[in-house]
Every structure is written in structure tokens, then in C-alpha cells.
Design a protein around this motif. Structure first.
Motif, PDB file in Angstrom:
ATOM      1  N   GLY A 161       0.818  -1.214   0.000  1.00  0.00           N
ATOM      2  CA  GLY A 161       0.000   0.000   0.000  1.00  0.00           C
ATOM      3  C   GLY A 161       0.845   1.255   0.000  1.00  0.00           C
ATOM      4  N   LEU A 162       1.844   1.303   0.902  1.00  0.00           N
ATOM      5  CA  LEU A 162       2.708   2.483   0.957  1.00  0.00           C
ATOM      6  C   LEU A 162       3.517   2.626  -0.323  1.00  0.00           C
ATOM      7  CD1 LEU A 162       3.817   4.843   2.590  1.00  0.00           C
ATOM      8  CD2 LEU A 162       5.497   3.277   3.604  1.00  0.00           C
ATOM      9  N   GLY A 163       4.046   1.506  -0.817  1.00  0.00           N
ATOM     10  CA  GLY A 163       4.819   1.565  -2.057  1.00  0.00           C
ATOM     11  C   GLY A 163       3.983   2.000  -3.242  1.00  0.00           C
ATOM     12  N   SER A 164       2.730   1.566  -3.313  1.00  0.00           N
ATOM     13  CA  SER A 164       1.855   1.959  -4.416  1.00  0.00           C
ATOM     14  C   SER A 164       1.551   3.443  -4.370  1.00  0.00           C
ATOM     15  CB  SER A 164       0.567   1.142  -4.369  1.00  0.00           C
ATOM     16  OG  SER A 164       0.823  -0.225  -4.591  1.00  0.00           O
ATOM     17  N   VAL A 165       1.268   3.968  -3.170  1.00  0.00           N
ATOM     18  CA  VAL A 165       0.969   5.403  -3.044  1.00  0.00           C
ATOM     19  C   VAL A 165       2.181   6.239  -3.442  1.00  0.00           C
ATOM     20  CG1 VAL A 165       0.419   7.237  -1.409  1.00  0.00           C
ATOM     21  CG2 VAL A 165      -0.814   5.073  -1.299  1.00  0.00           C
ATOM     22  N   LEU A 166       3.355   5.867  -2.916  1.00  0.00           N
ATOM     23  CA  LEU A 166       4.568   6.605  -3.281  1.00  0.00           C
ATOM     24  C   LEU A 166       4.900   6.437  -4.759  1.00  0.00           C
ATOM     25  CD1 LEU A 166       6.833   5.816  -0.186  1.00  0.00           C
ATOM     26  CD2 LEU A 166       5.535   7.907  -0.651  1.00  0.00           C
ATOM     27  N   GLY A 167       4.651   5.228  -5.292  1.00  0.00           N
ATOM     28  CA  GLY A 167       4.914   4.984  -6.704  1.00  0.00           C
ATOM     29  C   GLY A 167       4.022   5.817  -7.606  1.00  0.00           C
ATOM     30  N   LEU A 168       2.745   5.952  -7.231  1.00  0.00           N
ATOM     31  CA  LEU A 168       1.835   6.785  -8.026  1.00  0.00           C
ATOM     32  C   LEU A 168       2.286   8.239  -8.003  1.00  0.00           C
ATOM     33  CD1 LEU A 168      -1.611   5.264  -6.991  1.00  0.00           C
ATOM     34  CD2 LEU A 168      -0.432   4.978  -9.171  1.00  0.00           C
ATOM     35  N   ALA A 169       2.717   8.720  -6.829  1.00  0.00           N
ATOM     36  CA  ALA A 169       3.194  10.104  -6.743  1.00  0.00           C
ATOM     37  C   ALA A 169       4.447  10.301  -7.591  1.00  0.00           C
ATOM     38  CB  ALA A 169       3.465  10.464  -5.286  1.00  0.00           C
ATOM     39  N   LEU A 170       5.384   9.341  -7.491  1.00  0.00           N
ATOM     40  CA  LEU A 170       6.607   9.448  -8.300  1.00  0.00           C
ATOM     41  C   LEU A 170       6.290   9.333  -9.782  1.00  0.00           C
ATOM     42  CD1 LEU A 170       9.688   9.591  -8.510  1.00  0.00           C
ATOM     43  CD2 LEU A 170       9.746   7.099  -8.205  1.00  0.00           C
ATOM     44  N   GLY A 171       5.415   8.404 -10.150  1.00  0.00           N
ATOM     45  CA  GLY A 171       5.047   8.262 -11.563  1.00  0.00           C
ATOM     46  C   GLY A 171       4.395   9.509 -12.117  1.00  0.00           C
ATOM     47  N   TRP A 172       3.534  10.141 -11.318  1.00  0.00           N
ATOM     48  CA  TRP A 172       2.894  11.393 -11.748  1.00  0.00           C
ATOM     49  C   TRP A 172       3.941  12.479 -11.970  1.00  0.00           C
ATOM     50  CZ3 TRP A 172      -1.436  13.030 -13.723  1.00  0.00           C
ATOM     51  CH2 TRP A 172      -1.812  14.354 -13.602  1.00  0.00           C
ATOM     52  N   GLY A 173       4.912  12.567 -11.058  1.00  0.00           N
ATOM     53  CA  GLY A 173       5.964  13.562 -11.223  1.00  0.00           C
ATOM     54  C   GLY A 173       6.838  13.282 -12.438  1.00  0.00           C
ATOM     55  N   VAL A 174       7.197  12.006 -12.650  1.00  0.00           N
ATOM     56  CA  VAL A 174       8.006  11.649 -13.819  1.00  0.00           C
ATOM     57  C   VAL A 174       7.246  11.957 -15.105  1.00  0.00           C
ATOM     58  CG1 VAL A 174       8.999   9.689 -15.079  1.00  0.00           C
ATOM     59  CG2 VAL A 174       9.362   9.905 -12.616  1.00  0.00           C
ATOM     60  N   ALA A 175       5.944  11.673 -15.123  1.00  0.00           N
ATOM     61  CA  ALA A 175       5.150  11.953 -16.322  1.00  0.00           C
ATOM     62  C   ALA A 175       5.089  13.448 -16.598  1.00  0.00           C
ATOM     63  CB  ALA A 175       3.739  11.391 -16.154  1.00  0.00           C
ATOM     64  N   GLN A 176       4.919  14.259 -15.555  1.00  0.00           N
ATOM     65  CA  GLN A 176       4.879  15.709 -15.752  1.00  0.00           C
ATOM     66  C   GLN A 176       6.213  16.225 -16.278  1.00  0.00           C
ATOM     67  OE1 GLN A 176       2.428  17.645 -15.662  1.00  0.00           O
ATOM     68  NE2 GLN A 176       0.839  16.791 -14.371  1.00  0.00           N
ATOM     69  N   TRP A 177       7.301  15.708 -15.728  1.00  0.00           N
ATOM     70  CA  TRP A 177       8.617  16.140 -16.217  1.00  0.00           C
ATOM     71  C   TRP A 177       8.813  15.724 -17.666  1.00  0.00           C
ATOM     72  CZ3 TRP A 177      12.489  12.750 -17.836  1.00  0.00           C
ATOM     73  CH2 TRP A 177      13.694  13.360 -18.186  1.00  0.00           C
ATOM     74  N   ALA A 178       8.454  14.478 -17.994  1.00  0.00           N
ATOM     75  CA  ALA A 178       8.649  13.993 -19.362  1.00  0.00           C
ATOM     76  C   ALA A 178       7.780  14.751 -20.348  1.00  0.00           C
ATOM     77  CB  ALA A 178       8.344  12.495 -19.432  1.00  0.00           C
ATOM     78  N   LEU A 179       6.574  15.144 -19.930  1.00  0.00           N
ATOM     79  CA  LEU A 179       5.700  15.901 -20.826  1.00  0.00           C
ATOM     80  C   LEU A 179       6.322  17.241 -21.200  1.00  0.00           C
ATOM     81  CD1 LEU A 179       2.252  15.197 -19.147  1.00  0.00           C
ATOM     82  CD2 LEU A 179       2.935  14.488 -21.420  1.00  0.00           C
ATOM     83  N   GLN A 180       7.027  17.834 -20.259  1.00  0.00           N
ATOM     84  CA  GLN A 180       7.660  19.117 -20.537  1.00  0.00           C
ATOM     85  C   GLN A 180       8.997  18.970 -21.258  1.00  0.00           C
ATOM     86  OE1 GLN A 180       6.076  21.966 -20.018  1.00  0.00           O
ATOM     87  NE2 GLN A 180       4.344  20.817 -19.168  1.00  0.00           N
ATOM     88  N   ALA A 181       9.767  17.949 -20.862  1.00  0.00           N
ATOM     89  CA  ALA A 181      11.130  17.825 -21.390  1.00  0.00           C
ATOM     90  C   ALA A 181      11.223  16.992 -22.652  1.00  0.00           C
ATOM     91  CB  ALA A 181      12.042  17.226 -20.312  1.00  0.00           C
ATOM     92  N   LEU A 182      10.399  15.955 -22.761  1.00  0.00           N
ATOM     93  CA  LEU A 182      10.535  15.006 -23.860  1.00  0.00           C
ATOM     94  C   LEU A 182       9.412  15.069 -24.866  1.00  0.00           C
ATOM     95  CD1 LEU A 182      11.678  11.908 -21.769  1.00  0.00           C
ATOM     96  CD2 LEU A 182      13.089  13.652 -22.841  1.00  0.00           C
ATOM     97  N   GLY A 183       8.318  15.770 -24.553  1.00  0.00           N
ATOM     98  CA  GLY A 183       7.201  15.825 -25.479  1.00  0.00           C
ATOM     99  C   GLY A 183       6.324  14.604 -25.445  1.00  0.00           C
ATOM    100  N   ALA A 184       6.612  13.664 -24.592  1.00  0.00           N
ATOM    101  CA  ALA A 184       5.762  12.501 -24.321  1.00  0.00           C
ATOM    102  C   ALA A 184       5.635  11.526 -25.466  1.00  0.00           C
ATOM    103  CB  ALA A 184       4.360  12.958 -23.918  1.00  0.00           C
ATOM    104  N   ASN A 185       6.404  11.687 -26.540  1.00  0.00           N
ATOM    105  CA  ASN A 185       6.149  10.752 -27.641  1.00  0.00           C
ATOM    106  C   ASN A 185       6.825   9.405 -27.458  1.00  0.00           C
ATOM    107  OD1 ASN A 185       8.865  11.020 -28.469  1.00  0.00           O
ATOM    108  ND2 ASN A 185       8.358  12.652 -29.906  1.00  0.00           N
ATOM    109  N   LEU A 186       7.838   9.315 -26.569  1.00  0.00           N
ATOM    110  CA  LEU A 186       8.449   8.021 -26.270  1.00  0.00           C
ATOM    111  C   LEU A 186       8.860   7.274 -27.529  1.00  0.00           C
ATOM    112  CD1 LEU A 186       6.128   6.802 -23.393  1.00  0.00           C
ATOM    113  CD2 LEU A 186       8.321   7.916 -23.212  1.00  0.00           C
TER     114      LEU A 186
END
Length: 862
Positions: free
Chosen positions: A323-348
Motif C-alpha cells: 500500500g505504501l509503495g503503491s501510493v509513493l509509486g503513483l506520486a513518483l510516476g505522476w511527477g516523472v510523467a509531468q517532467w517527461a511531458l515538458q522535457a521530452l514531449g511525451a512521444n516516447l
């Protein structure tokens, strides 16, 4: 009452133990966090990119009921618009033209600008996003009829950003569709519009017809029918001119979703690989925790705690981690996605998708899915330790007689799963009518069976390793070898569980390393075959030919100057177009064909080309899309004013540049078919002593405008292609590194758990006269045997998985074949890293297990 009692016991018993083991529990928590974060971030990036593209396509597509198009080169006749306007069942009929222009940004760099010509009065209700808006108030400007002025052009935010937002006029370079000649035009910049996506300019349709060279012609007509009129019945009842189609507007978002589905599914599964591997680390940590507290669990059992209650406490510990790992993982994933959207354009790696996207709302459904997945895998990983605690023989453990052996797998299960995986890998791809067509479900199931089969086969492989160990000269007389042999034979089941995490991570890492390396080598070889010339040039301008946007023809004067230029030793013209086959449109390449230089994926047809047919060479994607083979005949249509052509499939070639399919044919046959001698691409071989930079400068000087030409030398194209390849697989490399790191942590935790659980055994050996150094050598030998088996099994399993990826997943997902190549130096480094990590972790744990505390632990049984 049961839950309340379990929570109270957890607070009194399990929580202090978790605090004492914070380091190891932190590793398991980190594995869950990384696994959930990677999976969630990739999902957010993919879904946001598709939503952005769909929004941009919808803003341009508008809201018509029916769209009329034509296969003719110059589009629809304008007279058709008058007939629609007189139809009482038609509420609105909005004419439209599409084109491409070349503009210059605020730094003076040329960039492509999409042009849309429309009738503001007819199209306002169908395409509201194209209406000019007041820049400050986002409302209609003071003069809403500015869109009817042929001298005024309206830009979207992307185009305004390229121009710096301060320009008042805009000069465009446009190739006319009828002649292909380039002309310059200057417009006043009027109020902007809010269409999303790439740079876009809107102008009045009369001005667009003049600029694009389509007087009296239209590219499409968007029709809004009166209320109650069925669009399908209305379209079927009309008598359309030859080559005119009437259909609902294309769902561009769904089309791109289908095109990129295989890429997104593969990337999502790869991102979940870290979570899957992390579950084995959770298992190792929970096993270590249970092994360290066996006397406590046994004492609690003697004092009256039931087996179910003990198992429930273990599962509560895993639930806390998950439970704790999932909550922290979702927060980290959200932050990584926001950074990638700005820096990488999200096209992967997906070139279809634009940059500069953002997302402001958390996708709760996806967050719940990935969070629940992290929690579920954590609980599943703790199921076996919980079962061990539940069945714990309390009295036996308190007497120091061991905890009993865990459940073992039958020896036939591993080979059976491996054979099942092989059978699934040989299954054909799912039919096109299936919802997940293009996704190799059977191949993924085969890989899962192979992974589970590899884990189940570890005991057998370990016993085979023992057989080799016994064959060494003098091995039977060495006490350490006998101890290693006895331990490995009795605890083969525990060995498979200890190696599970590293076996999965290592085999997947080997598979991805071999697959990416094979793809890279195949791409390099393909580029060498497809780029034999020194320079490649084409027009920077584009023209609209029916529904296709093509590179503009090169002017005859330029070609004549090119032929007589002193910097050119030889040149070879070619023509690119689009062709219709089997109701679908594919890229068409017309050039001189040398069969010996083609990167063939299938042998050439043995039969000669029949009389009246034209030899063609189709890509693998086209072959799979139309179910064609060499020797087949297929009808080809270019445009409605041209007769169809019967093509004979002479060969199938590899095309890594286009996933949607392409057909190659001789240029002479194309020119005879179309009676069109124009070309739009040229391959150039330079004269001796000419450098690429000097030649490019000289060739640009031959053009009417230097920016009208795109030039690149073969080395530059190779480097750009390899950079695109490396960028596309950069995410794969990072995911592979994270997964391997989790696997290495897993084997370290597993080894520590096994060593600490055997503390009394080591104490007894010390009492019997074995030195501390001897205990360390014993652990080193056991660990070396275990890690050797794990590395060899991981290598073999990884090579099997790579074969599935190369020969099944890639051809079914992307319609690309490749040759397998094994990067042995990298594989060697990978295996040595895992081997060293396993042995060193066992030795570090053994230093504590062979200490004086191990001797004292023996006295606990007295």
C-alpha cells in the motif's frame, strides 16, 4: 473481531520487527515504488499524447456528418458545391482546401506550415476552432469578417509561437498543385484561432485556391445534414462523380491509437517488468523476515496463536509495504510523467505525437489500477512466506530441529511449461476482427510460460550442476564439496525460490539486450543497402495530390543544372507517391531497382513476371496487411483519372522507415503508367575530391531559393536514423537497468535470508571443528554454484525469450523482421555482474552468520 485482533497484534508484534529491519524492508518498498511509478508514468504519457493528438485532429476535423473527397490529383470540382447547396437535405456544405507552405521563424529558420483554406460563412458552425479570435479576450474580433479578406491570414498558437508573436506580416513559399512551381506570397497576420497541434494557418478559400494552384477545385467538402436525415442513406442515394467518396469523418485519434497500439502495449508491458521483478524482491525480503523470526513465530504458536493468525500478520506486513509503495509509486510516476511531458514531449519514440503537452487531472481509474496491481503483487509475493508460517511446526522449531521444507514443484512442471511456451509462440497472430488485433497475445503468454518454466526447472539444473561438481578429480574426498552437494540436493526447492527474482530480471535483460542489439545491427545493414549514394535531395515544399501530401516536383531547370554541375559525378532520380491497394493506401517508391541491393525479407518469386503485369516489391507490413506472397497479382490504383495497374509481387523487402506499408516499383514503369516524367527526389554521387559541405552549398545555389531544397549526405542520414533509434529505445534501456537492479537486490536479499536462517547450522559446524574461514569458503562455494546455475539458466532462458521477441513479437506487432546477433561482450559483463553480486552478498551475510553469535545460537537448544 478477527480484523481488530489482527491489527492489535500487528501493532504489538510486527511493527517493532519492521522497524528493526528497516533497511531490507526499504529495498522491497523501493522495488514496489519503482515498479508502480514506471508503469503509471508510461500510461500517463501514452494516454496524454493520444488525447492531445485526438484533440488537435478534432479541432481540424470539425463536426460534419459526411465528408466528400476525391482521388483525382486536383480534388473535387467546385460545381459539386452548388449541387449540395441546392439539396434541401443539406443544412451546411463547407468547402475546404489543404496545403503546405514554407515559412521562417523568428530566428530565420525555415519550418513547415500547414495551410487550410475555408469559407468562414459556411464553415463557422462546423469548425468553430478555426474562427478568428481576439487575442486578449478569446472572443470574436471587432471585425469578425476579417477571415473573408484574401490578404489576411490567421495563425494558431503553435504558429504564433514560432513567429515570436510580434510579426504583422508573413511571407510564404508554396508549390502549386497544378504545375509544381514554387511561388512566394505575403499576407497580413490577422486575429489568431485556437486550433491545437502543429503550426497551422487559415485563409479564405478563394485566396487558398489561387495560392495552391487549385482554381475551381476543392480538396474536400464537409456536409452537415438537416435534422432527421440519415447520413449513410443520404450518401448512398446520391450520384457522385467518378472517384468521389462520401463517408463519415475519419476518427484520427482512433486511427493513431490503432497504429501505435503495439508500441504502447510493448512499452507498457516492459514498464511492468520492473514491478513483476520487484515482486520477487518482496518475496525475498518477506522470506528473510520470516526466517529471522522463526523462533518468535514458534513461541507465539506454542502460546496459543493460531496458524491463520500468524499468516495474517505476514500478509498485513506485505499489505503495508504494498500500500505504501503503491501510493509513493503513483506520486513518483505522476511527477516523472509531468517532467517527461515538458522535457521530452511525451512521444516516447512515436514521431506522430507532438511536444509541449501537459496534463492537469490525475487519471484516477489508471491510478487505482496500477496502485491495486502493486498491492496485489505484494500480497501474492508474501503468500508463500505466510503459508510457511501458517504450517510452522512450533515445537520442532523451538527445539532447533528445523522448520520443515516448503512446498516443492514436481520435476515435470518446468519442462511442461517450457514446451507450452514454445507451442504458444508458434501460434499465428490474432485475426484482424479481434479487438486486440496486432497485439501478439499468444507470444506474451509464451514468454510468461517460459519464465515460470525456467523458475520451475532450477532444481533440475542445480542437480545437473552437482553432477558436474562430483565429476571433478578429488571432489568426493573434500568435505566442503560434500557439504555443498548435500545442501544443494536437500534445498533445491529453496534455491529455485531464491533465484526466481534474478532469473526473471536476468533473462528479461538478456532478451532485451539481444533484441535491441539485433535490431540495431539489422537497421545498420539496412541503411547501408538503402543509402548507397553520397547525397540525397528533395524539395522542401509539398503539394496536395488528392488525399495525399507529397513532396513537390523538382523544377526541370534545376535538374538540368544538376546534370551539368561539376560537383556531380552521377545522379539517380526517383519519385514518391501514394497508391491504393486492396482498399488501403500505401506509400509508393518509384526508382531504379537493383534486386541484388534490396534488403529482402523473403525470396524472390521464381516465376517470371507475366505479360501485361508490372513487377513490384512490397514491404513486410503491406504483405501482412493484404495477405500477399511473392508470385501473387494485385490491382493498384493511383488516382481516379489514371487506369488501374496490375502488379506482380516479385519480392518482399524490409522497410524499417514505414510501419504502415510501402510498395517499390521501377521508375520507368511508373512513368509509363502515369505519363508523368516529374521527379521529386534525387540520389547524387559526388565527383572525386568534392566534400559534402561544398557540394551542398553548390547545389543550393542552383535552386531558385536555397530553402526550397532539403539536402543530407548518407552519413548524416545514418546518424540521424541511429539517433532516432537510440531515442526510441532509451526508455527500454532505463527500464531494463531498473529491472536488473531490482533483480540483483533480490538475489542479495534471498542469499541473506538463506544464510541468516542457517545460523545454528553454521554454529554447529564451528563446534565440530570447521574454521570460520571454512564456513566462508562453504558459503562461497554454495553461492557460486547457485549463481552459476542462475546465470546459465538466465542466459539460456533470455536467449529463448529473445528468439520470441525477434521472430514472433516484432513481426506480429510491427511487421519487421531482423537477423539475430548476439552481443557477447555485453552479455558477459551482464552475467559477471549478477554472479559477483550474488556471491558477494552471500559472503557479507556469512560474516555475520559465522560470528560468535552463531556459536551462542547452538546453546539455545541445550
Amino acid at each position: 473481531m478477527g480484523l481488530s485482533r489482527s491489527l492489535r497484534l500487528f501493532a504489538e508484534l510486527s511493527w517493532p520487527a519492521l522497524r528493526d529491519q528497516a533497511g531490507r524492508q526499504g529495498l522491497a518498498l523501493l522495488a514496489i515504488v519503482l515498479g508502480v511509478a514506471l508503469g503509471f508514468a508510461v500510461h500517463v504519457l501514452n494516454s496524454t499524447a493520444l488525447a492531445e493528438f485526438s484533440s488537435a485532429a478534432t479541432s481540424l476535423q470539425g463536426q460534419p456528418d459526411v465528408v466528400l473527397r476525391s482521388e483525382a490529383a486536383l480534388g473535387l470540382p467546385e460545381a459539386l458545391l452548388a449541387n449540395l447547396a441546392a439539396d434541401p437535405q443539406v443544412q451546411w456544405a463547407s468547402p475546404r482546401l489543404d496545403g503546405q507552405a514554407l515559412a521562417h521563424d523568428v530566428q530565420g529558420q525555415a519550418f513547415g506550415l500547414r495551410l487550410v483554406g475555408w469559407d468562414l460563412l459556411q464553415g463557422a458552425s462546423l469548425h468553430p476552432d478555426l474562427l478568428p479570435q481576439d487575442r486578449a479576450a478569446d472572443t470574436l474580433p471587432a471585425s469578425p469578417l476579417a477571415g473573408l479578406d484574401p490578404q489576411i491570414i490567421s495563425l494558431n498558437p503553435a504558429a504564433q509561437q514560432r513567429l515570436g508573436g510580434q510579426a504583422h506580416t508573413l511571407s510564404l513559399r508554396v508549390a502549386q498543385a497544378d504545375t509544381g512551381q514554387a511561388q512566394s506570397h505575403t499576407f497580413k497576420i490577422g486575429p489568431s484561432h485556437r486550433a491545437a497541434g502543429s503550426p497551422l494557418a487559415v485563409l479564405d478559400i478563394a485566396a487558398a485556391q489561387l495560392v495552391l494552384g487549385k482554381l475551381g477545385r476543392l480538396d474536400r467538402i464537409d456536409v452537415r445534414l438537416a435534422a432527421g436525415v440519415d447520413a449513410a442513406q443520404w450518401a448512398a442515394a446520391q450520384r457522385w462523380p467518378a472517384g468521389v467518396s462520401a463517408a463519415p469523418p475519419l476518427d484520427e485519434g482512433s486511427r493513431l491509437s490503432e497504429m501505435t497500439r503495439a508500441y504502447r502495449v510493448n512499452l507498457s508491458l516492459l514498464s511492468l517488468m520492473a514491478l513483476f521483478t520487484g515482486s520477487f524482491l518482496v518475496f525475498a525480503v518477506m522470506s528473510l523476515s520470516v526466517a529471522q523470526r522463526l523462533p518468535q513465530w514458534a513461541l507465539l504458536g506454542v502460546l496459543g496463536m493460531t496458524g491463520a493468525e500468524r499468516a495474517r500478520l505476514v500478509l498485513l506486513e506485505a499489505a503495508l509495504l504494498g500500500g505504501l509503495g503503491s501510493v509513493l509509486g503513483l506520486a513518483l510516476g505522476w511527477g516523472v510523467a509531468q517532467w517527461a511531458l515538458q522535457a521530452l514531449g511525451a512521444n516516447l519514440g512515436l514521431g506522430h505525437l507532438s511536444a509541449g503537452m501537459s496534463v492537469t487531472q490525475l487519471p484516477w481509474a489508471a491510478a487505482g489500477l496500477f496502485g491495486g496491481l502493486g498491492l496485489a503483487l505484494s500480497l501474492l509475493s508474501a503468500a508463500l512466506p505466510a503459508l510457511t508460517v501458517r504450517r510452522l511446526p512450533a515445537a520442532q522449531v523451538l527445539k532447533g530441529l528445523g522448520s520443515g521444507s516448503g512446498p516443492s514443484t514436481p520435476p515435470w512442471l518446468g519442462p511442461l511449461l517450457l514446451l507450452l511456451g514454445l507451442g504458444l509462440a508458434l501460434l499465428p497472430p490474432p485475426p484482424k476482427t479481434w479487438p486486440l488485433a496486432g497485439v501478439p497475445l499468444a507470444a506474451y503468454a509464451a514468454m510468461l510460460c517460459m519464465l515460470l518454466g525456467g523458475i520451475a526447472t532450477v532444481p533440475t539444473a542445480l542437480r545437473a550442476g552437482l553432477a558436474l561438481l562430483r565429476g571433478w578429480p578429488g571432489a568426493k574426498q573434500q568435505a566442503l564439496v560434500l557439504l555443498v552437494e548435500q545442501r544443494a540436493r536437500d534445498q533445491a526447492g529453496e534455491a529455485s525460490r531464491a533465484l526466481a527474482g534474478v532469473l526473471v530480471s536476468l533473462s528479461l535483460s538478456v532478451a532485451m539486450l539481444v533484441m535491441v542489439g539485433s535490431f540495431r545491427d539489422s537497421l545498420t545493414q539496412w541503411l547501408n543497402q538503402m543509402l548507397p549514394a553520397d547525397l540525397y535531395l528533395r524539395s522542401s515544399l509539398q503539394v496536395q495530390q488528392g488525399s495525399a501530401s507529397l513532396s513537390a516536383p523538382l523544377p526541370p531547370a534545376f535538374l538540368a543544372a544538376l546534370q551539368s554541375s561539376s560537383v556531380v559525378r552521377a545522379f539517380e532520380p526517383q519519385r514518391s507517391d501514394e497508391v491504393q491497394m486492396g482498399g488501403q493506401r500505401f506509400a509508393l517508391l518509384a526508382k531504379k531497382v537493383d534486386e541484388a541491393q534490396l534488403p529482402l525479407a523473403q525470396a524472390l518469386a521464381t516465376a517470371e513476371t507475366p505479360s501485361g503485369q508490372t513487377p513490384i516489391y512490397i514491404s513486410e507490413a503491406l504483405r501482412d496487411s493484404l495477405q500477399l506472397q511473392t508470385g501473387d497479382s494485385v490491382a493498384m490504383r493511383l488516382r481516379s483519372e489514371l487506369p488501374p495497374l496490375q502488379g506482380f509481387v516479385r519480392g518482399v523487402w524490409r522497410d524499417y522507415a514505414r510501419q504502415s506499408g510501402a510498395v517499390l516499383m521501377p521508375l520507368s514503369d511508373y512513368q509509363a503508367w502515369t505519363q508523368d516524367q516529374r521527379i521529386n527526389e534525387v540520389k547524387v554521387w559526388l565527383a572525386p575530391g568534392q566534400s559534402s559541405a561544398q557540394a551542398q552549398q553548390a547545389l543550393r545555389a542552383l535552386a531558385a531559393q536555397p530553402d526550397d531544397l532539403e539536402l543530407a549526405d548518407s552519413q548524416e542520414l545514418r546518424e540521424v536514423s541511429m539517433k532516432i533509434f537510440d531515442r526510441s529505445f532509451a526508455v527500454t534501456v532505463w527500464l531494463q537497468a531498473v529491472t536488473l537492479a531490482i533483480g540483483v537486490f533480490g538475489i542479495a536479499a534471498s542469499q541473506s535470508a538463506q544464510v541468516l536462517a542457517r545460523r545454528r547450522e553454521f554454529g554447529l559446524l564451528l563446534h565440530l571443528g570447521l574454521t570460520r574461514a571454512g564456513v566462508l569458503r562453504l558459503l562461497a562455494a554454495e553461492s557460486a554454484l547457485l549463481c552459476s546455475v542462475g546465470c546459465l539458466a538466465g542466459l539460456g532462458l533470455g536467449l529463448g525469450l529473445s528468439a520470441v521477441l525477434i521472430w514472433v513479437v516484432n513481426p506480429q506487432s510491427f511487421h519487421w523482421s531482423m537477423d539475430m546477433s548476439l552481443p557477447w561482450p555485453r552479455l558477459g559483463v551482464l552475467l559477471l555482474t549478477v554472479f559477483a553480486a550474488g556471491v558477494l552478498s552471500a559472503l557479507l551475510a556469512a560474516r555475520q552468520a559465522a560470528s560468535k553469535a552463531a556459536v551462542q545460537s547452538v546453546k539455545e537448544d541445550w
